[in-house]
Design a protein around this motif. Structure first.
Motif, mmCIF file in Angstrom:
data_model
loop_
_atom_site.group_PDB
_atom_site.id
_atom_site.type_symbol
_atom_site.label_atom_id
_atom_site.label_comp_id
_atom_site.label_asym_id
_atom_site.label_seq_id
_atom_site.Cartn_x
_atom_site.Cartn_y
_atom_site.Cartn_z
ATOM 1 N N CYS A 137 55.407 -47.905 -0.078
ATOM 2 C CA CYS A 137 55.743 -47.901 1.978
ATOM 3 C C CYS A 137 53.887 -47.377 2.363
ATOM 4 O O CYS A 137 54.055 -48.321 2.906
ATOM 5 C CB CYS A 137 56.376 -46.387 2.155
ATOM 6 N N ARG A 138 53.604 -47.225 1.403
ATOM 7 C CA ARG A 138 51.493 -47.477 1.968
ATOM 8 C C ARG A 138 51.516 -48.902 2.946
ATOM 9 O O ARG A 138 50.781 -49.187 3.395
ATOM 10 C CB ARG A 138 50.935 -46.871 0.785
ATOM 11 N N ASP A 139 51.826 -49.855 1.321
ATOM 12 C CA ASP A 139 51.393 -51.450 1.908
ATOM 13 C C ASP A 139 52.449 -52.131 2.449
ATOM 14 O O ASP A 139 52.615 -53.308 2.875
ATOM 15 C CB ASP A 139 50.612 -51.838 0.721
ATOM 16 N N HIS A 140 54.053 -51.215 2.068
ATOM 17 C CA HIS A 140 54.975 -52.653 2.998
ATOM 18 C C HIS A 140 54.833 -53.768 2.066
ATOM 19 O O HIS A 140 55.131 -54.692 2.987
ATOM 20 C CB HIS A 140 54.999 -52.395 4.664
ATOM 21 N N VAL A 141 55.089 -53.341 1.157
ATOM 22 C CA VAL A 141 55.325 -54.447 0.386
ATOM 23 C C VAL A 141 55.902 -54.094 -0.819
ATOM 24 O O VAL A 141 56.481 -52.591 -0.967
ATOM 25 C CB VAL A 141 54.421 -54.729 -0.764
ATOM 26 N N LEU A 142 56.862 -55.370 -1.544
ATOM 27 C CA LEU A 142 57.625 -55.181 -2.849
ATOM 28 C C LEU A 142 57.096 -55.249 -3.822
ATOM 29 O O LEU A 142 56.546 -56.174 -3.528
ATOM 30 C CB LEU A 142 59.013 -55.491 -2.740
ATOM 31 N N GLU A 143 57.596 -54.362 -5.156
ATOM 32 C CA GLU A 143 56.870 -54.905 -5.823
ATOM 33 C C GLU A 143 57.863 -54.810 -7.002
ATOM 34 O O GLU A 143 58.639 -54.568 -7.464
ATOM 35 C CB GLU A 143 55.616 -53.230 -6.654
ATOM 36 N N GLN A 144 58.048 -55.832 -7.680
ATOM 37 C CA GLN A 144 58.579 -56.869 -8.820
ATOM 38 C C GLN A 144 58.681 -56.007 -9.680
ATOM 39 O O GLN A 144 57.921 -55.610 -10.990
ATOM 40 C CB GLN A 144 58.834 -57.784 -8.689
ATOM 41 N N SER A 145 59.364 -55.146 -10.598
ATOM 42 C CA SER A 145 59.787 -54.215 -11.715
ATOM 43 C C SER A 145 60.487 -55.491 -12.481
ATOM 44 O O SER A 145 60.430 -55.370 -13.657
ATOM 45 C CB SER A 145 60.720 -53.166 -11.229
ATOM 46 N N ALA A 146 61.595 -55.636 -12.594
ATOM 47 C CA ALA A 146 62.375 -56.780 -13.474
ATOM 48 C C ALA A 146 63.163 -58.363 -12.208
ATOM 49 O O ALA A 146 63.406 -58.177 -11.421
ATOM 50 C CB ALA A 146 63.534 -56.272 -13.707
ATOM 51 N N ALA A 147 62.404 -59.547 -12.666
ATOM 52 C CA ALA A 147 62.875 -61.151 -12.407
ATOM 53 C C ALA A 147 64.157 -61.387 -13.439
ATOM 54 O O ALA A 147 63.615 -61.202 -14.858
ATOM 55 C CB ALA A 147 61.847 -61.510 -12.641
ATOM 56 N N VAL A 148 65.087 -61.536 -12.381
ATOM 57 C CA VAL A 148 66.853 -62.457 -13.718
ATOM 58 C C VAL A 148 66.737 -64.041 -13.262
ATOM 59 O O VAL A 148 66.689 -63.789 -11.603
ATOM 60 C CB VAL A 148 67.409 -61.367 -12.286
ATOM 61 N N ASP A 149 66.761 -64.202 -13.346
ATOM 62 C CA ASP A 149 66.665 -66.053 -13.873
ATOM 63 C C ASP A 149 68.146 -65.736 -14.551
ATOM 64 O O ASP A 149 68.379 -66.802 -15.668
ATOM 65 C CB ASP A 149 65.347 -66.955 -13.736
ATOM 66 N N ASP A 150 69.231 -65.807 -13.788
ATOM 67 C CA ASP A 150 71.196 -65.516 -14.283
ATOM 68 C C ASP A 150 71.496 -65.616 -13.268
ATOM 69 O O ASP A 150 71.790 -65.028 -12.090
ATOM 70 C CB ASP A 150 71.154 -64.562 -15.154
ATOM 71 N N SER A 151 72.279 -66.929 -13.538
ATOM 72 C CA SER A 151 73.345 -66.829 -11.953
ATOM 73 C C SER A 151 74.064 -65.830 -12.008
ATOM 74 O O SER A 151 74.941 -66.213 -11.332
ATOM 75 C CB SER A 151 74.138 -68.489 -12.599
ATOM 76 N N GLN A 152 74.508 -65.532 -13.247
ATOM 77 C CA GLN A 152 75.754 -64.833 -13.302
ATOM 78 C C GLN A 152 75.916 -63.370 -11.927
ATOM 79 O O GLN A 152 75.352 -62.135 -11.362
ATOM 80 C CB GLN A 152 75.778 -63.566 -14.631
ATOM 81 N N TRP A 153 73.929 -62.651 -12.117
ATOM 82 C CA TRP A 153 73.112 -61.657 -11.631
ATOM 83 C C TRP A 153 73.287 -62.291 -9.794
ATOM 84 O O TRP A 153 74.327 -61.663 -9.009
ATOM 85 C CB TRP A 153 72.209 -61.433 -12.168
ATOM 86 N N THR A 154 73.243 -63.265 -9.693
ATOM 87 C CA THR A 154 73.517 -63.785 -8.138
ATOM 88 C C THR A 154 75.003 -63.693 -8.005
ATOM 89 O O THR A 154 75.752 -63.455 -6.920
ATOM 90 C CB THR A 154 72.957 -65.119 -7.762
ATOM 91 N N ARG A 255 78.042 -54.688 -15.895
ATOM 92 C CA ARG A 255 77.975 -56.227 -15.521
ATOM 93 C C ARG A 255 76.194 -55.944 -14.924
ATOM 94 O O ARG A 255 75.270 -57.706 -15.761
ATOM 95 C CB ARG A 255 78.805 -56.937 -14.583
ATOM 96 N N LEU A 256 75.650 -55.648 -14.037
ATOM 97 C CA LEU A 256 74.878 -55.734 -13.872
ATOM 98 C C LEU A 256 73.688 -55.498 -14.503
ATOM 99 O O LEU A 256 72.398 -56.236 -14.815
ATOM 100 C CB LEU A 256 74.346 -55.886 -12.093
ATOM 101 N N TYR A 257 73.908 -54.708 -14.593
ATOM 102 C CA TYR A 257 72.995 -53.838 -16.406
ATOM 103 C C TYR A 257 72.812 -54.744 -17.294
ATOM 104 O O TYR A 257 71.990 -54.423 -17.968
ATOM 105 C CB TYR A 257 73.668 -52.119 -16.215
ATOM 106 N N SER A 258 74.057 -55.166 -17.843
ATOM 107 C CA SER A 258 74.071 -55.696 -19.626
ATOM 108 C C SER A 258 73.425 -57.280 -18.817
ATOM 109 O O SER A 258 73.189 -57.260 -19.885
ATOM 110 C CB SER A 258 75.510 -56.003 -19.724
ATOM 111 N N ILE A 259 73.227 -57.607 -17.700
ATOM 112 C CA ILE A 259 72.890 -58.775 -17.276
ATOM 113 C C ILE A 259 70.523 -58.314 -17.007
ATOM 114 O O ILE A 259 69.822 -58.814 -17.941
ATOM 115 C CB ILE A 259 72.612 -59.499 -15.828
#
Length: 534
Positions: A137-154, A255-259
């Motif tokens: 919130c200090r900078d009003h930004v999102l810090e990416q913790s995990a990138a998911v390149d999986d169609s099942q996630w979407t 399901r999200l956790y497994s991905i």
């Protein structure tokens, strides 16, 4: 379960303030270990969020009545508004050489133990794609913790919503408040749940707590179990995860956790303090109230009849969310109209698809006991707002048998007069001798059905959350009436119980609150929360 019940009651009693002894806390503040107010994940890709809240047309008066605008599409811009008006900064303040930030979600001592996370599919404008993000919130930004390149996630999300995770860093509160800090972290979580619910509603979205999942699964979902990512940094404890969007389109969390096992994780948490004090009682109550997997809860209680008066001011939600402040003192002479008072109380009656109550999936379990001082055409005295009619027999049995229980106010407002009397001195005593409780229009203690938590210990946390949600509603209602409110964590629990005649653990007061005419501190300077974007 008996062991957890014992640990719960032991913490509950040991963490009470009493007239002759306060709950254990630090003897003095060690300013060299004051926690950094901002959690940062170093090495995480950052995505700047636009400052778009001023373009939001939603009016607060509509939201409080459940009249939500048409749902906007999920995108970087709308997600930015969601976080800006719920967990974002609302202003910077300064006094002399000191400078500090205020936020839209209240916090005891302005210490802010609550952290926010976003779990989402790929969204328009979100360059990092689908995954897990921490909101800085200090900078009003999102810090990416995990990138998911999986169609099942979407596919798991479809296009109907996102998840917002909330966690607490207990040390941020324990540094100042010691053992009682755990209570304040739960209050702050409730405030944050309500703040997210209101901001989501302003975008036309519904909010639901994902209450069936185990805390262990939610911890893994947010990446809070990744020891190497935290190292010596203060650990975060998961509070809950909110579904934002179409209520019936909630994703399967397992399901999200497994991905996420196949995701690429980023970043290392910053250390907030060089040294720490140990509070074993906080560790004990945290263990006792952790939640395992449960079934989906039964539907909440039948809704009360819709009755809602219009407050004095018709403000945009963006303005009211950012101007919310905690009063530090009241003038002790101003009064509030009965109509404004009744309108505030009406907003505390839970309705399924109306913020902030749409987030809750359990029956109403907290009821305000009001000490009314200065309300036009209403006798000063002790009142109870019954938010769930089924609780009436239990409350009557727990309190003094000679109370009046006289129905008063508008027909559809379940407000009961117990005792007509000037209780200003009593309110001051209960609130650790603070004048602000006596100088207000009214003060209130929040009575929670503790028997629920004795059967299901994780509900102890949720009772505090419900108190925080009530507090957030009162904060915004006060602003809409031209008044100001403040939550009070320092109160003598059993003095409040003695006034009511409560002698056992069936009902306990978990939070105290006041509303009044604030006296501004002219020594402070105020600045915009964020630099204007070009």
């Amino acid at each position: 379960m008996g062991r957890f019940k014992h640990a719960l009651l032991e913490y509950h009693e040991r963490s009470k303030h009493r007239v002759n002894s306060y709950a254990p806390g630090p003897r003095q503040l060690d300013w060299s270990t004051q926690p950094d107010p901002f959690r940062v994940f170093q090495g995480s890709p950052r995505i700047a969020l636009p400052l778009a809240a001023d373009d939001l047309p939603a009016r607060y008066n509509d939201l409080r009545c459940g009249a939500l605008p048409p749902a906007q599409k999920f995108s970087l811009s709308t997600i930015a508004i969601l976080f800006e008006l719920s967990l974002g900064l609302s202003a910077w303040k300064s006094y002399g050489a000191q400078r500090w930030a205020l936020r839209c979600n209240p916090s005891s001592g302005n210490l802010h133990p609550t952290e926010g996370y976003l779990l989402c599919p790929a969204l328009p404008g979100l360059s990092g794609g689908g995954g897990v993000y921490h909101y800085l919130c200090r900078d009003h930004v999102l810090e990416q913790s995990a990138a998911v390149d999986d169609s099942q996630w979407t596919d798991a999300f479809s296009s109907d919503g996102v998840l917002v995770g909330l966690s607490s860093i207990y040390w941020r509160e324990a540094w100042k408040y010691g053992m009682r800090a755990w209570r304040y972290c739960q209050h702050d979580c409730g405030h944050a749940i309500a703040a997210v619910s209101y901001a989501a509603a302003a975008l036309g979205w519904q909010t639901r707590l994902m209450v069936a999942a185990a805390d262990e699964a939610l911890t893994a979902l947010l990446g809070l179990d990744r020891g190497a990512d935290f190292g010596v940094a203060e650990r975060e404890v998961v509070d809950g995860v909110l579904w934002i969007g179409i209520p019936d389109a909630q994703p399967d969390l397992e399901r999200l956790y497994s991905i996420l096992d196949r995701a690429h994780w980023y970043g290392y948490a910053n250390q907030l303090s060089p040294r720490h004090a140990s509070w074993p009682d906080i560790d004990s109550i945290d263990r006792a109230t952790r939640k395992s997997q449960t079934r989906e809860p039964a539907p909440p209680n039948p809704e009360p009849p819709l009755w809602s008066a219009t407050p004095l001011l018709d403000l945009s939600f963006a303005r009211i969310a950012r101007q919310r402040r905690s009063a530090t003192s009241f003038d002790g002479t101003a009064r509030i109209t009965a109509a404004a008072f009744f309108a505030m109380l009406a907003s505390l009656l839970a309705r399924r698809d109306t913020p902030p109550w749409n987030a809750l999936m359990s029956p109403v379990s907290v009821h305000p006991a009001l000490l009314v001082h200065r309300v036009d055409d209403l006798e000063p005295g002790l009142y109870v707002l019954l938010r769930n009619s089924q609780a009436l027999p239990s409350l009557k049995q727990a309190m003094r048998p000679d109370w009046l229980w006289q129905r008063t106010g508008p027909e559809h407002l379940p407000l009961y007069l117990l005792l007509p009397y000037d209780l200003r001195a009593v309110a001051r005593l209960i609130c650790c001798h603070q004048d602000i409780a006596a100088d207000s229009y009214f003060a209130l203690g929040m009575l929670a059905n503790l028997e629920i938590a004795l059967k299901q210990p994780w509900r102890y946390r949720q009772l505090f959350w419900e108190c925080g949600i009530l507090g957030q509603a009162l904060y915004l209602e006060a602003e809409a009436t031209g008044a100001r409110a403040t939550g009070i964590g320092c109160f003598f629990d059993d003095e409040m119980h003695a006034v009511l005649g409560i002698q056992d653990h069936a009902w306990q007061s978990l939070y105290y609150f006041t509303v009044g005419s604030a006296v501004a501190d002219l020594r402070l300077s105020s600045f915009a929360p964020y630099e204007p974007q070009s």
